[in-house]
Design a protein around this motif. Structure first.
Motif, PDB file in Angstrom:
ATOM      1  N   TRP A  77      -0.768   1.956  -8.085  1.00 16.08           N
ATOM      2  CA  TRP A  77      -0.181   3.297  -7.973  1.00 16.08           C
ATOM      3  C   TRP A  77       0.053   3.623  -6.499  1.00 16.08           C
ATOM      4  O   TRP A  77       1.106   4.156  -6.135  1.00 16.08           O
ATOM      5  CB  TRP A  77      -1.101   4.324  -8.627  1.00 16.08           C
ATOM      6  CG  TRP A  77      -0.523   5.708  -8.696  1.00 16.08           C
ATOM      7  CD1 TRP A  77       0.775   6.080  -8.481  1.00 16.08           C
ATOM      8  CD2 TRP A  77      -1.223   6.919  -9.017  1.00 16.08           C
ATOM      9  NE1 TRP A  77       0.931   7.437  -8.651  1.00 16.08           N
ATOM     10  CE2 TRP A  77      -0.282   7.976  -8.976  1.00 16.08           C
ATOM     11  CE3 TRP A  77      -2.542   7.196  -9.333  1.00 16.08           C
ATOM     12  CZ2 TRP A  77      -0.638   9.293  -9.231  1.00 16.08           C
ATOM     13  CZ3 TRP A  77      -2.889   8.520  -9.603  1.00 16.08           C
ATOM     14  CH2 TRP A  77      -1.950   9.554  -9.545  1.00 16.08           C
ATOM     15  N   ARG A  78      -0.879   3.285  -5.655  1.00 17.08           N
ATOM     16  CA  ARG A  78      -0.732   3.532  -4.216  1.00 17.08           C
ATOM     17  C   ARG A  78       0.507   2.836  -3.658  1.00 17.08           C
ATOM     18  O   ARG A  78       1.158   3.346  -2.726  1.00 17.08           O
ATOM     19  CB  ARG A  78      -1.987   3.030  -3.504  1.00 17.08           C
ATOM     20  CG  ARG A  78      -2.073   3.340  -2.034  1.00 17.08           C
ATOM     21  CD  ARG A  78      -3.428   2.920  -1.488  1.00 17.08           C
ATOM     22  NE  ARG A  78      -3.484   1.495  -1.141  1.00 17.08           N
ATOM     23  CZ  ARG A  78      -4.603   0.868  -0.804  1.00 17.08           C
ATOM     24  NH1 ARG A  78      -5.765   1.521  -0.809  1.00 17.08           N
ATOM     25  NH2 ARG A  78      -4.579  -0.417  -0.489  1.00 17.08           N
ATOM     26  N   ASN A  79       0.857   1.692  -4.228  1.00 18.82           N
ATOM     27  CA  ASN A  79       1.993   0.903  -3.743  1.00 18.82           C
ATOM     28  C   ASN A  79       3.304   1.195  -4.458  1.00 18.82           C
ATOM     29  O   ASN A  79       4.328   0.604  -4.116  1.00 18.82           O
ATOM     30  CB  ASN A  79       1.680  -0.592  -3.888  1.00 18.82           C
ATOM     31  CG  ASN A  79       0.619  -1.066  -2.924  1.00 18.82           C
ATOM     32  OD1 ASN A  79       0.396  -0.461  -1.872  1.00 18.82           O
ATOM     33  ND2 ASN A  79      -0.041  -2.162  -3.272  1.00 18.82           N
ATOM     34  N   LEU A 327       3.865  13.812   2.039  1.00 17.14           N
ATOM     35  CA  LEU A 327       3.704  13.609   3.475  1.00 17.14           C
ATOM     36  C   LEU A 327       2.224  13.598   3.860  1.00 17.14           C
ATOM     37  O   LEU A 327       1.822  12.872   4.779  1.00 17.14           O
ATOM     38  CB  LEU A 327       4.459  14.683   4.249  1.00 17.14           C
ATOM     39  CG  LEU A 327       5.989  14.644   4.105  1.00 17.14           C
ATOM     40  CD1 LEU A 327       6.626  15.616   5.088  1.00 17.14           C
ATOM     41  CD2 LEU A 327       6.535  13.238   4.311  1.00 17.14           C
ATOM     42  N   THR A 328       1.419  14.385   3.162  1.00 21.44           N
ATOM     43  CA  THR A 328      -0.028  14.330   3.385  1.00 21.44           C
ATOM     44  C   THR A 328      -0.563  12.948   3.014  1.00 21.44           C
ATOM     45  O   THR A 328      -1.406  12.383   3.722  1.00 21.44           O
ATOM     46  CB  THR A 328      -0.746  15.399   2.549  1.00 21.44           C
ATOM     47  OG1 THR A 328      -0.297  16.703   2.960  1.00 21.44           O
ATOM     48  CG2 THR A 328      -2.263  15.316   2.725  1.00 21.44           C
ATOM     49  N   HIS A 329      -0.063  12.406   1.921  1.00 18.70           N
ATOM     50  CA  HIS A 329      -0.460  11.052   1.508  1.00 18.70           C
ATOM     51  C   HIS A 329      -0.112  10.028   2.590  1.00 18.70           C
ATOM     52  O   HIS A 329      -0.924   9.158   2.929  1.00 18.70           O
ATOM     53  CB  HIS A 329       0.236  10.692   0.201  1.00 18.70           C
ATOM     54  CG  HIS A 329       0.120   9.255  -0.191  1.00 18.70           C
ATOM     55  ND1 HIS A 329      -1.072   8.672  -0.543  1.00 18.70           N
ATOM     56  CD2 HIS A 329       1.069   8.260  -0.258  1.00 18.70           C
ATOM     57  CE1 HIS A 329      -0.875   7.392  -0.823  1.00 18.70           C
ATOM     58  NE2 HIS A 329       0.409   7.118  -0.658  1.00 18.70           N
ATOM     59  N   ILE A 330       1.084  10.136   3.146  1.00 20.01           N
ATOM     60  CA  ILE A 330       1.498   9.204   4.197  1.00 20.01           C
ATOM     61  C   ILE A 330       0.563   9.307   5.398  1.00 20.01           C
ATOM     62  O   ILE A 330       0.129   8.294   5.956  1.00 20.01           O
ATOM     63  CB  ILE A 330       2.957   9.481   4.618  1.00 20.01           C
ATOM     64  CG1 ILE A 330       3.908   9.107   3.477  1.00 20.01           C
ATOM     65  CG2 ILE A 330       3.309   8.710   5.889  1.00 20.01           C
ATOM     66  CD1 ILE A 330       5.363   9.391   3.775  1.00 20.01           C
ATOM     67  N   GLU A 331       0.232  10.525   5.790  1.00 17.07           N
ATOM     68  CA  GLU A 331      -0.660  10.721   6.938  1.00 17.07           C
ATOM     69  C   GLU A 331      -2.021  10.074   6.690  1.00 17.07           C
ATOM     70  O   GLU A 331      -2.587   9.414   7.573  1.00 17.07           O
ATOM     71  CB  GLU A 331      -0.822  12.214   7.218  1.00 17.07           C
ATOM     72  CG  GLU A 331       0.445  12.894   7.721  1.00 17.07           C
ATOM     73  CD  GLU A 331       0.288  14.404   7.806  1.00 17.07           C
ATOM     74  OE1 GLU A 331      -0.818  14.903   7.453  1.00 17.07           O
ATOM     75  OE2 GLU A 331       1.254  15.081   8.208  1.00 17.07           O
ATOM     76  N   ARG A 332      -2.546  10.258   5.495  1.00 21.86           N
ATOM     77  CA  ARG A 332      -3.858   9.689   5.176  1.00 21.86           C
ATOM     78  C   ARG A 332      -3.819   8.165   5.163  1.00 21.86           C
ATOM     79  O   ARG A 332      -4.746   7.497   5.652  1.00 21.86           O
ATOM     80  CB  ARG A 332      -4.340  10.214   3.818  1.00 21.86           C
ATOM     81  CG  ARG A 332      -4.688  11.692   3.819  1.00 21.86           C
ATOM     82  CD  ARG A 332      -5.207  12.118   2.459  1.00 21.86           C
ATOM     83  NE  ARG A 332      -5.535  13.545   2.436  1.00 21.86           N
ATOM     84  CZ  ARG A 332      -5.984  14.182   1.364  1.00 21.86           C
ATOM     85  NH1 ARG A 332      -6.177  13.519   0.227  1.00 21.86           N
ATOM     86  NH2 ARG A 332      -6.255  15.476   1.413  1.00 21.86           N
ATOM     87  N   GLU A 333      -2.758   7.613   4.586  1.00 23.68           N
ATOM     88  CA  GLU A 333      -2.658   6.159   4.519  1.00 23.68           C
ATOM     89  C   GLU A 333      -2.473   5.549   5.906  1.00 23.68           C
ATOM     90  O   GLU A 333      -3.075   4.515   6.240  1.00 23.68           O
ATOM     91  CB  GLU A 333      -1.500   5.759   3.602  1.00 23.68           C
ATOM     92  CG  GLU A 333      -1.768   6.013   2.136  1.00 23.68           C
ATOM     93  CD  GLU A 333      -2.955   5.225   1.628  1.00 23.68           C
ATOM     94  OE1 GLU A 333      -2.902   3.988   1.640  1.00 23.68           O
ATOM     95  OE2 GLU A 333      -3.966   5.859   1.254  1.00 23.68           O
ATOM     96  N   GLU A 334      -1.638   6.169   6.726  1.00 20.06           N
ATOM     97  CA  GLU A 334      -1.425   5.646   8.077  1.00 20.06           C
ATOM     98  C   GLU A 334      -2.698   5.738   8.905  1.00 20.06           C
ATOM     99  O   GLU A 334      -2.951   4.882   9.758  1.00 20.06           O
ATOM    100  CB  GLU A 334      -0.276   6.392   8.746  1.00 20.06           C
ATOM    101  CG  GLU A 334       1.087   6.059   8.126  1.00 20.06           C
ATOM    102  CD  GLU A 334       2.229   6.835   8.762  1.00 20.06           C
ATOM    103  OE1 GLU A 334       1.944   7.850   9.449  1.00 20.06           O
ATOM    104  OE2 GLU A 334       3.387   6.435   8.558  1.00 20.06           O
TER     105      GLU A 334
END
Length: 389
Positions: A77-79, A327-334
């Motif tokens: 799911w993350r991918n 966008l919050t998800h992107i920040e956390r993953e990065e």
């Protein structure tokens, strides 16, 4: 990634024509990823890799532990590059259904999935993972594209009653013996196929299909249309791939984003095609595109969807909120040193895309594993075109 690949074990009599030897490189990469993100495992990494290699050499396959399966499903799911709702990937509830063999057992697992996911309207992300293919046994499958879909019927005038996207599948299940009611929102039966058996039909229990009557906050005439939509979007025809092991039956769901219903399902010309109807109710001038009647009707239809789900106490998200969450998800993953693959054409919502923050940026288009895949054969089955091995 290592380039070492295991040959197909010649001593195995292949009964399952779909089976392929799992890729050792994919298996190794996945297990290493699992141990990096979950270092406190009872079996050391080197020992687990040795176990898997020995299983591949002697049996042609290997079996994920429950912890590996849970992690793999969540990372898939993350991918998933086309999903905007990945902020909650860690909350995915993974149901291990690998011991289900018969069609009846699989049907019971699918019903339990719907019950747990629906949660009386407080929709929970759930995935049910059924057995993979082995050298000796084909994997079970559900032909439906989602566990809950509405039938579509061709009328004598060349039009469609119900969901136009599913007319061929509706014809197919009628040929298999389904007694079609002929209405606008008839839930299609599940078509379950297991190793060595013909496909079998199972009705989705009515008590497991939570539906929302669609109303508009300021347009009473809309309410008289008698529209509704179901609460749980459970995709059932995508293959889950984890560490070289493929799970063709792994239905999963989140909750709806309003535009999925109000800008696609009810609007697409080959679905319910309701924009002209909505424009008529609003008294819009449809003689000229410059009146933007389509845009105005589309917004009001989406207002109705969000209003109705909120009124019914069924979880749903609007596209502005979900865009910010992504966008919050992107920040956390990065922050974790991970890239976030995303397909711009799917991430940007079909309503007011330019007003959402996901519109104004580029995304990484890498294909990462584990992941979900829609194969040609699965797509054909869900479109009413069963295929032979």
């Amino acid at each position: 990634m290592t380039t070492d690949r295991l040959p197909s074990p010649g001593s195995h009599r292949r009964v399952s024509p779909e089976w392929q030897v799992p890729d050792w490189g994919e298996a190794e990469d996945f297990i290493r990823m699992f141990h990096v993100e979950h270092p406190d495992q009872p079996i050391p990494l080197a020992m687990r890799l040795r176990q898997i290699r020995e299983h591949l050499e002697h049996t042609g396959t290997y079996r994920h532990t429950s912890a590996e399966l849970q992690f793999g499903a969540r990372v898939a799911w993350r991918n998933a590059s086309r999903c905007i709702g990945r902020l909650y990937w860690k909350s995915l509830r993974v149901l291990d259904r690998r011991t289900a063999v018969t069609a009846d057992e699989i049907y019971g697992g699918l019903c339990e999935h719907l019950r747990l996911a629906t949660n009386e309207g407080r929709i929970r992300p759930v995935i049910s993972v059924f057995a993979p293919a082995t050298p000796y046994r084909e994997a079970p499958r559900v032909w439906n594209s989602q566990l809950i879909r509405y039938a579509g019927y061709r009328d004598a005038a060349g039009g469609t009653i119900g969901d136009g996207a599913h007319t061929a599948f509706t014809d197919l299940v009628r040929q298999l013996g389904w007694q079609a009611p002929g209405g606008w929102f008839d839930v299609l039966p599940l078509v379950i196929q297991t190793h060595g058996d013909k496909p079998q039909l199972y009705d989705v229990p009515r008590e497991l299909v939570l539906e929302v009557p669609l109303t508009h906050p300021t347009l009473p005439a809309f309410d008289e249309l008698g529209l509704r939509w179901h609460a749980v979007p459970a995709i059932s025809n995508m293959r889950l791939s984890i560490g070289g092991i493929d799970y063709p039956l792994a239905p999963f769901n989140g909750w709806y984003m309003g535009t999925e219903i109000g800008a696609r399902n009810l609007v697409d010309a080959d679905r319910y095609d309701l924009l002209p109807v909505m424009a008529g109710l609003l008294g819009l001038d449809t003689s000229d595109e410059t009146t933007l009647w389509r845009d105005r009707a589309l917004v009001e239809l989406n207002v109705a969807v969000l209003h109705s789900y909120a009124r019914a106490g069924v979880k749903i998200s609007d596209h502005h909120t979900e865009s910010r969450r992504f966008l919050t998800h992107i920040e956390r993953e990065e922050a974790q040193g991970r890239i976030v693959p995303a397909d711009w054409s799917w991430i940007v919502p079909p309503v007011s895309g330019g007003l959402t923050p996901v519109y104004h940026r580029y995304y990484d288009e890498a294909d990462l594993l584990p992941n979900f895949f829609l194969d040609d054969a699965a797509r054909a089955r869900s479109q009413g075109c069963p295929v032979e091995h």
